[in-house]
Design an enzyme around this catalytic site. Structure first.
Site, PDB file in Angstrom:
ATOM      1  N   ASP A 224      82.117  65.731  55.068  1.00  0.00           N
ATOM      2  CA  ASP A 224      82.389  64.542  55.755  1.00  0.00           C
ATOM      3  C   ASP A 224      83.726  64.231  56.067  1.00  0.00           C
ATOM      4  OD1 ASP A 224      79.538  64.315  55.336  1.00  0.00           O
ATOM      5  OD2 ASP A 224      79.948  63.015  53.695  1.00  0.00           O
TER       6      ASP A 224
ATOM      7  N   GLU B  66      74.308  59.622  63.240  1.00  0.00           N
ATOM      8  CA  GLU B  66      75.318  59.294  62.190  1.00  0.00           C
ATOM      9  C   GLU B  66      76.846  59.452  62.513  1.00  0.00           C
ATOM     10  OE1 GLU B  66      73.480  60.808  58.698  1.00  0.00           O
ATOM     11  OE2 GLU B  66      73.545  62.705  59.252  1.00  0.00           O
TER      12      GLU B  66
END
Length: 502
Positions: free
Chosen positions: A15, A191
């Site tokens: 991430d 997302e």
């Protein structure tokens, strides 16, 4: 010319989010249940990256002490505004959506303020928050509307698409109810939003398809930070699904101008192995790839494998622990002490099956890797382990009359014991490529567990490495190799880790 190494940052570093400040790049990644939380890497050339600190170094900054496996620090966004670094993140199943600040990205960072709903009834509900400002100084927090309370209920929608609120950062409160911005191209799990103003237009970059083989990046464009947004005709911009590329699961990206002014995208991916390239031993790592622009839309190049040279890390514990050491739901200093050139761990009744074990470790960074530790177990029982989570781990344990190699795989257990009544032992845990198979490698790697006693190396076990891969464990993290104690006191006098990516 900048060399784009891939992985950009080796080992469990998912991430990624990056920001450029005065020619220096700062990269933040997720840590889930590990502490210290949210590492910050720095680079001036996008080639060499230095771990300069962590956001969460003090009690209470992240509420991970009681989060379940897979909870904790999810998907940070790091930005810089008016001389201050800002980082937003969701502490999943912990404190909630948080905002941290620092004047120096190395820290110290603030305690972390909850981002409250407009009515103050709780925190903004969602994951993967982004933070951005328009020219008037209005702050926007954009996020994926995942409802964690219903995420495991098949009858409840887990994702509500990409949502946004204007935020008063002084009060840390939303100024409105969340509005929906975009739901992507129709793939599951929209997302990881990132919002940018580029040459007068606003761009909304998101991940979709899930963080496994279907992972992808898509983008939309609008005239204002609140939209409306129109998707790019070339979406998805990035996906390795159904391709033979050596880096899979590519997605969850962030854009930045690199050295020389060209655009880059940092993103996560995995390096799977086996005959069908089904098993990723190290979990999700950080990668980078070039970006070009045509007619107001970006194109992101496929991610190319370009590994760094192998490394050797040798530690004699004569000085303080470096920043690479991490522990599970506790800080490394909570479970270990440096005394007389040894790293001392004192058991507290927990094991590696417990949420807060007496364990300190480092990420496995290379596909081929060996860790060797010298350990004194004259007053206790402990050893060397590789951990994915509480249920998936390999242990090499000494003390109490034996040396035991142990595999614990999703509730299954197998032990290999060897008599040992001494005090000092050298333990070896190696990850090696499998051999044979007629060209079709059957697994990601093979874990070799051994001990050197009185100068003689004794091979204790070989364990199929696929059982400690992200696909089998379904973990968001990766392999962490470390030392632990389960009885009395053990001391580690040296640590040598050698690895490469053949």
């Amino acid at each position: 010319m900048t060399t784009l190494y891939n992985p950009l940052v080796n080992g469990f570093h998912p991430d990624p989010s990056v920001v450029a400040v005065d020619g220096v790049y700062y990269l933040a990644t997720s840590t889930f249940e590990y502490l210290p939380g949210i590492p910050i890497h720095r680079s001036t050339d996008f080639e060499t990256w230095e771990l300069i600190g962590h956001v969460a170094t003090r009690p209470g900054q992240l509420g991970v002490e009681g989060v379940p496996t897979g909870g904790g620090a999810w998907a940070p966004t790091i930005r810089h505004h008016d001389g201050v670094f800002h980082l937003v993140i969701t502490d999943a199943m912990g404190r909630g959506m948080l905002h941290f600040t620092a004047t120096d990205a190395a820290g110290p960072w603030s305690d972390g303020d909850l981002l409250l709903k407009a009515d103050g009834s709780g925190t903004v509900e969602g994951i993967d928050p982004d933070i951005a400002w328009d020219a008037a100084g209005t702050c926007y927090v954009t996020f994926s509307g995942l409802q964690l309370s219903g995420a495991l209920d098949p009858h409840q929608p887990a994702h509500l698409g990409i949502q946004q609120v204007r935020v008063d950062l002084d009060a840390h409160r939303a100024l409105e109810e969340p509005r929906s911005l975009w739901s992507g191209t129709g793939l599951m799990f929209p997302e990881a939003p990132h919002l940018y103003e580029i040459e007068g237009a606003w761009y909304l970059l998101i991940a979709e398809g899930g963080t496994e083989r279907g992972h992808a990046i898509s983008i939309a464009r609008g005239e204002s930070p609140t939209g409306p947004f129109t998707g790019a005709p070339g979406n998805p911009l990035v996906s390795a699904r159904s391709t033979p590329r050596p880096i899979q699961n590519t997605g969850h990206g962030d854009l930045v101008r690199g050295p020389g002014g060209g655009w880059l995208c940092v993103l996560l991916g995995v390096r799977p192995r086996s005959g069908t390239r089904a098993f990723s031993a190290l979990g999700r790592e950080t990668f980078v790839t070039p970006v070009t622009w045509t007619d107001g839309w970006p194109s992101i190049a496929p991610v190319e494998l370009a590994p760094r040279p192998g490394t050797r890390v040798e530690i004699d514990f004569s000085g303080p622990l470096d920043r690479e050491w991490i522990a599970v739901r506790r800080q490394p200093t909570d479970v270990s002490t440096l005394i007389g050139g040894r790293l001392v761990l004192t058991a507290d009744g927990s094991t590696l099956a417990d949420p807060q074990p007496v364990f300190v470790g480092r990420r496995q960074e290379h596909l081929t890797n060996e860790v060797t530790v010298a350990m004194d177990v004259g007053n206790g029982v402990g050893g060397l382990a590789v951990r994915y989570d509480e249920s998936f781990r390999i242990e090499l344990e000494a003390g109490g009359g034996t040396i035991t190699a142990r595999a614990l795989i999703g509730g299954l257990r197998q032990d290999w014991a060897h008599p040992f009544d001494g005090e000092s032992v050298v333990l070896h845990l190696a990850s090696r490529r499998p051999v044979g198979g007629g060209g079709m490698l059957p697994t990601s790697d093979v874990l070799h567990l051994a001990a050197t006693i009185d100068g003689e190396r004794i091979e204790l076990a070989e364990i199929d490495g696929r059982f400690l891969s992200s696909e089998v464990t379904e973990s968001f993290t990766g392999r962490v190799i470390g030392v632990y104690a389960v009885a009395g006191e053990v001391g580690v006098s040296s640590w040598i880790a050698e690895g490469g990516d053949d």
